[in-house]
Motif scaffolding. Structure first.
Motif, mmCIF file in Angstrom:
data_model
loop_
_atom_site.group_PDB
_atom_site.id
_atom_site.type_symbol
_atom_site.label_atom_id
_atom_site.label_comp_id
_atom_site.label_asym_id
_atom_site.label_seq_id
_atom_site.Cartn_x
_atom_site.Cartn_y
_atom_site.Cartn_z
ATOM 1 N N ASN A 296 38.273 -15.144 -8.919
ATOM 2 C CA ASN A 296 37.095 -15.903 -8.531
ATOM 3 C C ASN A 296 36.517 -15.300 -7.264
ATOM 4 O O ASN A 296 37.024 -15.513 -6.174
ATOM 5 N N LEU A 297 35.453 -14.523 -7.406
ATOM 6 C CA LEU A 297 34.839 -13.857 -6.267
ATOM 7 C C LEU A 297 33.651 -14.689 -5.803
ATOM 8 O O LEU A 297 32.589 -14.672 -6.410
ATOM 9 N N GLU A 298 33.849 -15.447 -4.731
ATOM 10 C CA GLU A 298 32.792 -16.316 -4.242
ATOM 11 C C GLU A 298 31.797 -15.574 -3.370
ATOM 12 O O GLU A 298 30.671 -16.006 -3.195
ATOM 13 N N ASN A 299 32.202 -14.442 -2.811
ATOM 14 C CA ASN A 299 31.370 -13.740 -1.860
ATOM 15 C C ASN A 299 31.588 -12.245 -2.022
ATOM 16 O O ASN A 299 32.657 -11.816 -2.469
ATOM 17 N N TRP A 300 30.575 -11.453 -1.652
ATOM 18 C CA TRP A 300 30.722 -10.012 -1.788
ATOM 19 C C TRP A 300 31.865 -9.479 -0.935
ATOM 20 O O TRP A 300 32.450 -8.446 -1.251
ATOM 21 N N ARG A 301 32.208 -10.196 0.142
ATOM 22 C CA ARG A 301 33.324 -9.747 0.991
ATOM 23 C C ARG A 301 34.661 -9.828 0.260
ATOM 24 O O ARG A 301 35.620 -9.152 0.648
ATOM 25 N N ASP A 302 34.735 -10.666 -0.790
ATOM 26 C CA ASP A 302 35.976 -10.742 -1.565
ATOM 27 C C ASP A 302 36.191 -9.476 -2.390
ATOM 28 O O ASP A 302 37.321 -9.181 -2.784
ATOM 29 N N PHE A 303 35.103 -8.769 -2.654
ATOM 30 C CA PHE A 303 35.215 -7.533 -3.427
ATOM 31 C C PHE A 303 35.226 -6.306 -2.517
ATOM 32 O O PHE A 303 36.071 -5.423 -2.652
ATOM 33 N N TYR A 304 34.281 -6.261 -1.591
ATOM 34 C CA TYR A 304 34.210 -5.138 -0.641
ATOM 35 C C TYR A 304 35.037 -5.517 0.587
ATOM 36 O O TYR A 304 34.529 -6.080 1.558
ATOM 37 N N ARG A 305 36.321 -5.200 0.547
ATOM 38 C CA ARG A 305 37.249 -5.699 1.553
ATOM 39 C C ARG A 305 37.499 -4.732 2.693
ATOM 40 O O ARG A 305 38.184 -5.071 3.649
ATOM 41 N N ASP A 306 36.949 -3.523 2.612
ATOM 42 C CA ASP A 306 37.140 -2.558 3.689
ATOM 43 C C ASP A 306 36.310 -2.988 4.910
ATOM 44 O O ASP A 306 35.104 -3.234 4.784
ATOM 45 N N PRO A 307 36.906 -3.072 6.103
ATOM 46 C CA PRO A 307 36.170 -3.552 7.292
ATOM 47 C C PRO A 307 34.957 -2.694 7.638
ATOM 48 O O PRO A 307 33.900 -3.223 8.006
ATOM 49 N N VAL A 308 35.092 -1.366 7.548
ATOM 50 C CA VAL A 308 33.956 -0.497 7.858
ATOM 51 C C VAL A 308 32.828 -0.717 6.850
ATOM 52 O O VAL A 308 31.652 -0.814 7.217
ATOM 53 N N LEU A 309 33.185 -0.820 5.591
ATOM 54 C CA LEU A 309 32.182 -1.046 4.554
ATOM 55 C C LEU A 309 31.508 -2.399 4.739
ATOM 56 O O LEU A 309 30.288 -2.532 4.568
ATOM 57 N N GLN A 310 32.269 -3.427 5.092
ATOM 58 C CA GLN A 310 31.676 -4.740 5.337
ATOM 59 C C GLN A 310 30.668 -4.694 6.478
ATOM 60 O O GLN A 310 29.598 -5.307 6.413
ATOM 61 N N SER A 311 31.002 -3.942 7.524
ATOM 62 C CA SER A 311 30.086 -3.813 8.657
ATOM 63 C C SER A 311 28.784 -3.134 8.234
ATOM 64 O O SER A 311 27.688 -3.563 8.615
ATOM 65 N N LEU A 312 28.887 -2.085 7.413
ATOM 66 C CA LEU A 312 27.691 -1.389 6.938
ATOM 67 C C LEU A 312 26.842 -2.300 6.060
ATOM 68 O O LEU A 312 25.610 -2.315 6.167
ATOM 69 N N ILE A 313 27.482 -3.058 5.191
ATOM 70 C CA ILE A 313 26.741 -3.946 4.296
ATOM 71 C C ILE A 313 26.021 -5.030 5.082
ATOM 72 O O ILE A 313 24.847 -5.342 4.830
ATOM 73 N N GLU A 314 26.703 -5.622 6.049
ATOM 74 C CA GLU A 314 26.081 -6.668 6.853
ATOM 75 C C GLU A 314 24.852 -6.130 7.594
ATOM 76 O O GLU A 314 23.824 -6.808 7.697
ATOM 77 N N THR A 315 24.975 -4.917 8.120
ATOM 78 C CA THR A 315 23.826 -4.304 8.805
ATOM 79 C C THR A 315 22.679 -4.071 7.834
ATOM 80 O O THR A 315 21.505 -4.312 8.159
ATOM 81 N N ALA A 316 23.009 -3.615 6.639
ATOM 82 C CA ALA A 316 21.970 -3.355 5.634
ATOM 83 C C ALA A 316 21.272 -4.642 5.217
ATOM 84 O O ALA A 316 20.043 -4.670 5.042
ATOM 85 N N LEU A 317 22.001 -5.722 5.053
ATOM 86 C CA LEU A 317 21.400 -6.991 4.642
ATOM 87 C C LEU A 317 20.462 -7.541 5.700
ATOM 88 O O LEU A 317 19.605 -8.387 5.407
ATOM 89 N N THR A 318 20.611 -7.062 6.929
ATOM 90 C CA THR A 318 19.727 -7.491 8.009
ATOM 91 C C THR A 318 18.538 -6.566 8.179
ATOM 92 O O THR A 318 17.414 -7.025 8.439
ATOM 93 N N ASN A 319 18.755 -5.261 7.996
ATOM 94 C CA ASN A 319 17.744 -4.282 8.392
ATOM 95 C C ASN A 319 17.115 -3.498 7.246
ATOM 96 O O ASN A 319 16.123 -2.790 7.486
ATOM 97 N N ASN A 320 17.670 -3.554 6.037
ATOM 98 C CA ASN A 320 17.131 -2.726 4.963
ATOM 99 C C ASN A 320 15.693 -3.104 4.657
ATOM 100 O O ASN A 320 15.367 -4.273 4.431
ATOM 101 N N ARG A 321 14.815 -2.092 4.636
ATOM 102 C CA ARG A 321 13.388 -2.364 4.468
ATOM 103 C C ARG A 321 13.046 -2.816 3.053
ATOM 104 O O ARG A 321 12.151 -3.653 2.862
ATOM 105 N N ASP A 322 13.715 -2.286 2.042
ATOM 106 C CA ASP A 322 13.452 -2.733 0.670
ATOM 107 C C ASP A 322 13.769 -4.213 0.522
ATOM 108 O O ASP A 322 13.036 -4.956 -0.152
ATOM 109 N N LEU A 323 14.849 -4.650 1.159
ATOM 110 C CA LEU A 323 15.221 -6.061 1.091
ATOM 111 C C LEU A 323 14.219 -6.917 1.858
ATOM 112 O O LEU A 323 13.890 -8.032 1.435
ATOM 113 N N GLN A 324 13.706 -6.393 2.950
ATOM 114 C CA GLN A 324 12.689 -7.126 3.704
ATOM 115 C C GLN A 324 11.403 -7.253 2.892
ATOM 116 O O GLN A 324 10.756 -8.303 2.902
ATOM 117 N N ILE A 325 11.030 -6.184 2.192
ATOM 118 C CA ILE A 325 9.842 -6.243 1.333
ATOM 119 C C ILE A 325 10.018 -7.315 0.258
ATOM 120 O O ILE A 325 9.104 -8.109 -0.016
#
Length: 489
Positions: free
Chosen positions: A51-80
């Protein structure tokens, strides 16, 4: 008697504001796909799945989680995509507002010069002036939505808004997967670069050794040329993997929307191989094919189909009479000092009914267009489902084969290592020419690079499967949430 009149008036207004619509009954198209994945027909219960409730349950690497969190805040395609959702929400508010009358405050004054010879309204021959002052409030051209035209348009706008919201969620899943794949590409190229650096060092050492043996007469110039060619080949590959690693970093920074901090770069550079990345959870066996119904892009396509169905209701309502009401209430006087005195009240009501009699087939063409558009969206929805089925089937096909391929590739690296060690020992002992060592060395290098590629493909395939299943393999399908008020629906 008064109470009955009020009740009748209330019921009448309710019927006018909350009448039926002419939207056809909606039926979700039957998915044109098989009931099970190819060679994956065994179904399992939802309780047996992770039961994966959150993407962090799948992407468990700390460095990868940090990159994803930054992308969810700053990615321009997502902002568009987010701005598109906001625009769709505002459009729904605009359409929904048409259901209610707009109350306007008004104030006005008019002065008109009149000729007494024409009107005979004043003594003497001089001109006189007619003045009019008014203050009040009222509604202008309010359409009573008896046939649901406005409600149909409002509902279509709402469905498109929900579709855009789901499209943003689909974009979010894509961004997360893209960041993850980009990081894996960087680590894989960095690992290949480190392997190439080690191979280059060995080949330089071997080149010097072969050159020394040729100088003392125990070797040949052919061995020297072969050793040098192998060394130059490694130098070329070193530049290739250096360039690809730098390009992978550029891709990461584009996806996260900002340059990486020195700390993040340092943590990333500590990952010398793909084995240093925290592994992803195992994908359960026997996933049923109807799981793809939870994918945001499929849900979004269905919302667009719903909107096309709503447009038919609006097109049908155009054939019926339109009732518009203009009304005002306030005070009026020809003297501004008496404007608010008792007895200066004024009001007017102007209902208007419009019935289409002849339009050269325009309304019929609009209805045919709406129906054709719905058929188009049905086909687009079915294609989206078929594409999703193919994507998941491909990822499931790679699930077991990549694991077996990686196991075989690992065994190949071990066998090639032993082959190279034996060939090098025989060359140093003078039993075999250098060519045998060179062949074994190249086989080992190719096997090492092949193992890196296979592991990268296997991990990337797992990311793809997670994405194509809509962000996990939880069986729960998100329910459609209608936030329109009841009288609108």
């Amino acid at each position: 008697m008064m109470r009955s009149s009020i009740k009748a008036l209330t019921v009448g207004m309710a019927l006018m504001l909350g009448g039926c619509t002419m939207i056809p009954d909606y039926h979700r198209p039957t998915a044109p796909i098989a009931k099970a994945w190819p060679d994956k027909a065994t179904e399992v219960a939802a309780s047996d799945m992770a039961n994966l409730e959150n993407w962090r349950d799948f992407y468990r690497d700390p460095v990868l989680q940090s990159l994803i969190e930054t992308a969810l805040t700053n990615n321009r395609d997502l902002q568009i995509a987010q701005h598109q959702v906001e625009a769709s929400s505002a459009q729904f508010d605009i359409e929904n507002a048409a259901l209610f009358p707009t109350l306007n405050g008004t104030a006005g004054a008019s002065v008109q010069k009149m000729n007494s010879r024409i009107w005979s309204l004043s003594q003497g021959n001089g001109p006189f002036y007619m003045r009019q002052y008014a203050v009040g409030f009222g509604v202008s051209a309010y359409e009573v939505d008896l046939w649901g035209r406005i409600r149909s348009a409002s509902r279509a706008s709402f469905d498109r808004y929900v579709g855009d919201e789901l499209g943003r969620e689909s974009m979010r899943l894509s961004i997360i997967a893209s960041v993850s794949t980009a990081m894996l590409n960087w680590v894989a190229n960095n690992q290949a670069l480190l392997v190439t650096q080690n191979v280059l060092e060995n080949r330089r050492h071997t080149y010097n050794l072969v050159k020394q043996t040729a100088d003392v007469g125990t070797g040949t110039q052919l061995d020297v040329a072969e050793a040098e060619a192998a060394m130059r080949d490694a130098e070329t590959n070193l530049q290739i993997y250096t360039r690809q690693r730098d390009q992978a970093m550029n891709q990461i920074e584009l996806l996260v929307g900002t340059p990486l901090t020195p700390g993040t770069r340092q943590e990333l550079e500590h990952k010398a191989s793909l084995e240093d990345v925290v592994p992803f959870p195992d994908v359960p066996e026997g996933l049923p094919s109807d799981m793809i119904a939870r994918r945001p892009d499929i849900l979004s396509a269905e919302q667009v189909l719903r909107a096309a169905n709503d447009d038919i209701g609006a097109a049908r309502a155009e054939f019926f009479p339109k009732i518009q009401i203009t009304a005002a209430n306030g005070t009026a006087s020809n003297n501004i000092t008496r404007l608010f005195q008792s007895g200066m009240g004024a009001w007017n009501v102007a209902p208007q009914i419009t019935l289409p009699l002849f339009d050269a087939g325009r309304l019929t063409a609009q209805l045919h267009q709406a129906k054709a558009h719905r058929k188009e969206e049905v086909s687009r929805y079915e294609k989206t489902v078929q594409t999703a089925f193919r994507e998941v089937a491909d990822a499931l096909a790679g699930r077991s084969t990549y694991l077996e391929q990686l196991q075989a590739q690992t065994l190949l690296v071990g066998a090639s290592t032993r082959q190279y060690q034996l060939a090098l020992a025989r060359f140093k002992g003078g039993y075999d020419p250098y060519l045998e060592t060179l062949v074994a060395q190249r086989a080992l290098y190719d096997a090492q690079l092949g193992a890196i590629r296979t592991r990268l493909q296997q991990m990337s395939n797992t990311i793809t499967l997670y994405k194509t299943l809509g962000g996990g393999w939880n069986m729960a399908i998100p329910q459609r949430k209608d936030t329109i008020t009841n009288h609108v629906l």
